[in-house]
Design a protein around this motif. Structure first.
Motif, PDB file in Angstrom:
ATOM      1  N   MET A   1      36.631  43.963  32.186  1.00 44.93           N
ATOM      2  CA  MET A   1      37.758  44.835  32.315  1.00 44.93           C
ATOM      3  C   MET A   1      38.106  45.086  33.777  1.00 44.93           C
ATOM      4  SD  MET A   1      38.131  48.592  30.773  1.00 44.93           S
ATOM      5  CE  MET A   1      37.985  49.738  32.088  1.00 44.93           C
ATOM      6  N   LEU A   2      37.114  45.213  34.621  1.00 45.05           N
ATOM      7  CA  LEU A   2      37.384  45.485  36.026  1.00 45.05           C
ATOM      8  C   LEU A   2      38.001  44.291  36.737  1.00 45.05           C
ATOM      9  CD1 LEU A   2      34.228  47.534  37.006  1.00 45.05           C
ATOM     10  CD2 LEU A   2      36.510  48.378  36.500  1.00 45.05           C
ATOM     11  N   ALA A   3      37.897  43.098  36.171  1.00 50.68           N
ATOM     12  CA  ALA A   3      38.449  41.905  36.804  1.00 50.68           C
ATOM     13  C   ALA A   3      39.913  41.689  36.437  1.00 50.68           C
ATOM     14  CB  ALA A   3      37.631  40.673  36.412  1.00 50.68           C
ATOM     15  N   TRP A   4      40.440  42.462  35.498  1.00 46.38           N
ATOM     16  CA  TRP A   4      41.848  42.314  35.139  1.00 46.38           C
ATOM     17  C   TRP A   4      42.714  42.592  36.354  1.00 46.38           C
ATOM     18  CZ3 TRP A   4      41.773  45.770  30.161  1.00 46.38           C
ATOM     19  CH2 TRP A   4      41.117  45.077  29.147  1.00 46.38           C
ATOM     20  N   THR A   5      43.797  41.845  36.467  1.00 43.79           N
ATOM     21  CA  THR A   5      44.713  42.050  37.589  1.00 43.79           C
ATOM     22  C   THR A   5      46.113  42.248  37.050  1.00 43.79           C
ATOM     23  OG1 THR A   5      45.074  39.679  37.811  1.00 43.79           O
ATOM     24  CG2 THR A   5      43.334  40.646  39.165  1.00 43.79           C
ATOM     25  N   PRO A   7      50.075  44.524  37.814  1.00 42.93           N
ATOM     26  CA  PRO A   7      50.560  45.875  38.114  1.00 42.93           C
ATOM     27  C   PRO A   7      50.244  46.850  36.981  1.00 42.93           C
ATOM     28  CG  PRO A   7      52.375  44.416  37.525  1.00 42.93           C
ATOM     29  CD  PRO A   7      51.135  43.559  37.591  1.00 42.93           C
ATOM     30  N   GLY A   8      49.807  48.026  37.361  1.00 45.69           N
ATOM     31  CA  GLY A   8      49.599  49.094  36.399  1.00 45.69           C
ATOM     32  C   GLY A   8      48.359  48.993  35.537  1.00 45.69           C
ATOM     33  N   VAL A   9      47.479  48.035  35.819  1.00 45.04           N
ATOM     34  CA  VAL A   9      46.277  47.905  34.993  1.00 45.04           C
ATOM     35  C   VAL A   9      45.347  49.080  35.253  1.00 45.04           C
ATOM     36  CG1 VAL A   9      44.257  46.502  34.501  1.00 45.04           C
ATOM     37  CG2 VAL A   9      46.469  45.416  34.814  1.00 45.04           C
ATOM     38  N   LEU A  10      44.994  49.284  36.504  1.00 46.52           N
ATOM     39  CA  LEU A  10      44.200  50.454  36.887  1.00 46.52           C
ATOM     40  C   LEU A  10      45.055  51.307  37.814  1.00 46.52           C
ATOM     41  CD1 LEU A  10      40.731  48.823  37.614  1.00 46.52           C
ATOM     42  CD2 LEU A  10      41.399  50.125  35.605  1.00 46.52           C
ATOM     43  N   VAL A  11      45.176  52.567  37.505  1.00 44.62           N
ATOM     44  CA  VAL A  11      46.043  53.460  38.255  1.00 44.62           C
ATOM     45  C   VAL A  11      45.203  54.303  39.205  1.00 44.62           C
ATOM     46  CG1 VAL A  11      47.741  55.308  38.052  1.00 44.62           C
ATOM     47  CG2 VAL A  11      47.605  53.550  36.290  1.00 44.62           C
ATOM     48  N   GLY A  12      45.707  54.473  40.423  1.00 46.14           N
ATOM     49  CA  GLY A  12      45.040  55.341  41.387  1.00 46.14           C
ATOM     50  C   GLY A  12      43.601  54.937  41.632  1.00 46.14           C
ATOM     51  N   ARG A  13      42.698  55.855  41.385  1.00 44.75           N
ATOM     52  CA  ARG A  13      41.279  55.621  41.646  1.00 44.75           C
ATOM     53  C   ARG A  13      40.510  55.410  40.354  1.00 44.75           C
ATOM     54  NH1 ARG A  13      40.369  58.194  47.280  1.00 44.75           N
ATOM     55  NH2 ARG A  13      38.340  57.256  46.997  1.00 44.75           N
ATOM     56  N   ASP A  15      39.442  52.717  39.087  1.00 39.70           N
ATOM     57  CA  ASP A  15      38.327  51.788  39.268  1.00 39.70           C
ATOM     58  C   ASP A  15      37.079  52.509  39.771  1.00 39.70           C
ATOM     59  OD1 ASP A  15      39.587  52.290  41.700  1.00 39.70           O
ATOM     60  OD2 ASP A  15      39.353  50.236  42.439  1.00 39.70           O
ATOM     61  N   GLU A  16      37.245  53.479  40.651  1.00 39.20           N
ATOM     62  CA  GLU A  16      36.089  54.223  41.156  1.00 39.20           C
ATOM     63  C   GLU A  16      35.467  55.076  40.047  1.00 39.20           C
ATOM     64  OE1 GLU A  16      36.876  56.383  44.742  1.00 39.20           O
ATOM     65  OE2 GLU A  16      38.006  54.698  45.588  1.00 39.20           O
ATOM     66  N   GLN A  17      36.294  55.708  39.232  1.00 38.76           N
ATOM     67  CA  GLN A  17      35.781  56.512  38.131  1.00 38.76           C
ATOM     68  C   GLN A  17      35.036  55.660  37.115  1.00 38.76           C
ATOM     69  OE1 GLN A  17      35.728  59.881  37.806  1.00 38.76           O
ATOM     70  NE2 GLN A  17      36.414  59.774  39.920  1.00 38.76           N
ATOM     71  N   ILE A  18      35.574  54.476  36.818  1.00 37.23           N
ATOM     72  CA  ILE A  18      34.907  53.561  35.891  1.00 37.23           C
ATOM     73  C   ILE A  18      33.572  53.123  36.473  1.00 37.23           C
ATOM     74  CG2 ILE A  18      35.031  51.280  34.820  1.00 37.23           C
ATOM     75  CD1 ILE A  18      38.114  51.774  34.652  1.00 37.23           C
ATOM     76  N   GLY A  19      33.560  52.826  37.773  1.00 39.00           N
ATOM     77  CA  GLY A  19      32.312  52.440  38.436  1.00 39.00           C
ATOM     78  C   GLY A  19      31.263  53.529  38.360  1.00 39.00           C
ATOM     79  N   LEU A  20      31.669  54.772  38.563  1.00 37.50           N
ATOM     80  CA  LEU A  20      30.728  55.894  38.471  1.00 37.50           C
ATOM     81  C   LEU A  20      30.191  56.058  37.056  1.00 37.50           C
ATOM     82  CD1 LEU A  20      32.542  58.541  40.703  1.00 37.50           C
ATOM     83  CD2 LEU A  20      30.396  57.363  41.214  1.00 37.50           C
ATOM     84  N   LEU A  21      31.059  55.907  36.061  1.00 37.65           N
ATOM     85  CA  LEU A  21      30.600  56.008  34.675  1.00 37.65           C
ATOM     86  C   LEU A  21      29.607  54.903  34.339  1.00 37.65           C
ATOM     87  CD1 LEU A  21      33.943  56.895  32.866  1.00 37.65           C
ATOM     88  CD2 LEU A  21      31.923  58.330  33.040  1.00 37.65           C
ATOM     89  N   THR A  63      26.453  48.767  46.954  1.00 32.43           N
ATOM     90  CA  THR A  63      27.465  49.783  47.228  1.00 32.43           C
ATOM     91  C   THR A  63      28.680  49.527  46.334  1.00 32.43           C
ATOM     92  OG1 THR A  63      28.486  48.452  48.949  1.00 32.43           O
ATOM     93  CG2 THR A  63      26.735  49.952  49.644  1.00 32.43           C
ATOM     94  N   PRO A  64      29.441  50.553  46.020  1.00 32.53           N
ATOM     95  CA  PRO A  64      30.622  50.363  45.180  1.00 32.53           C
ATOM     96  C   PRO A  64      31.605  49.342  45.748  1.00 32.53           C
ATOM     97  CG  PRO A  64      30.164  52.704  45.402  1.00 32.53           C
ATOM     98  CD  PRO A  64      29.227  51.964  46.334  1.00 32.53           C
ATOM     99  N   GLU A  65      31.708  49.294  47.066  1.00 37.80           N
ATOM    100  CA  GLU A  65      32.648  48.368  47.684  1.00 37.80           C
ATOM    101  C   GLU A  65      32.312  46.915  47.399  1.00 37.80           C
ATOM    102  OE1 GLU A  65      31.143  50.903  49.466  1.00 37.80           O
ATOM    103  OE2 GLU A  65      32.887  52.205  49.272  1.00 37.80           O
ATOM    104  N   SER A  66      31.044  46.626  47.182  1.00 32.42           N
ATOM    105  CA  SER A  66      30.669  45.226  46.938  1.00 32.42           C
ATOM    106  C   SER A  66      30.746  44.857  45.465  1.00 32.42           C
ATOM    107  CB  SER A  66      29.253  44.970  47.470  1.00 32.42           C
ATOM    108  OG  SER A  66      28.324  45.741  46.740  1.00 32.42           O
ATOM    109  N   THR A  67      30.975  45.835  44.594  1.00 32.47           N
ATOM    110  CA  THR A  67      31.022  45.533  43.174  1.00 32.47           C
ATOM    111  C   THR A  67      32.375  45.787  42.530  1.00 32.47           C
ATOM    112  OG1 THR A  67      30.210  47.747  42.650  1.00 32.47           O
ATOM    113  CG2 THR A  67      28.561  46.006  42.838  1.00 32.47           C
ATOM    114  N   VAL A  68      33.216  46.584  43.155  1.00 32.25           N
ATOM    115  CA  VAL A  68      34.533  46.906  42.598  1.00 32.25           C
ATOM    116  C   VAL A  68      35.599  46.521  43.603  1.00 32.25           C
ATOM    117  CG1 VAL A  68      36.005  48.783  41.760  1.00 32.25           C
ATOM    118  CG2 VAL A  68      33.555  48.851  41.315  1.00 32.25           C
ATOM    119  N   ARG A  69      36.589  45.754  43.152  1.00 29.24           N
ATOM    120  CA  ARG A  69      37.684  45.397  44.069  1.00 29.24           C
ATOM    121  C   ARG A  69      38.506  46.602  44.420  1.00 29.24           C
ATOM    122  NH1 ARG A  69      40.485  40.037  41.786  1.00 29.24           N
ATOM    123  NH2 ARG A  69      39.220  40.175  39.979  1.00 29.24           N
TER     124      ARG A  69
END
Length: 69
Positions: A1-5, A7-13, A15-21, A63-69
């Motif tokens: 799911m995080l690799a989907w690209t 417009p409008g797939v992930l809004v705002g932050r 991706d960070e919230q999903i990463g934390l979950l 780190t989150p930066e290396s795992t989430v675009r």
């Protein structure tokens, strides 16, 4: 799911919230597997627990930066 690209797939932050979950769930799995690994009977069960723990620990140390675009 995080690799989907697109417009409008992930809004705002989102991706960070999903990463934390996902990090929280991985930590929970690891804390459930650790004591079971010690009590596991049989080489196969211990080997599987080791694979799960190595995978989780490797991901949680990134780190989150290396795992989430």
């Amino acid at each position: 799911m995080l690799a989907w690209t697109g417009p409008g797939v992930l809004v705002g932050r989102d991706d960070e919230q999903i990463g934390l979950l996902l990090t929280g769930h991985a930590s929970t799995v690891a804390s459930d597997v650790r004591p079971r690994r010690s009590a596991a009977e049989g080489q196969w069960a211990r080997a599987l627990a080791d694979v799960v723990l190595r995978g989780v620990e490797g991901r949680l140390s990134a780190t989150p930066e290396s795992t989430v675009r």
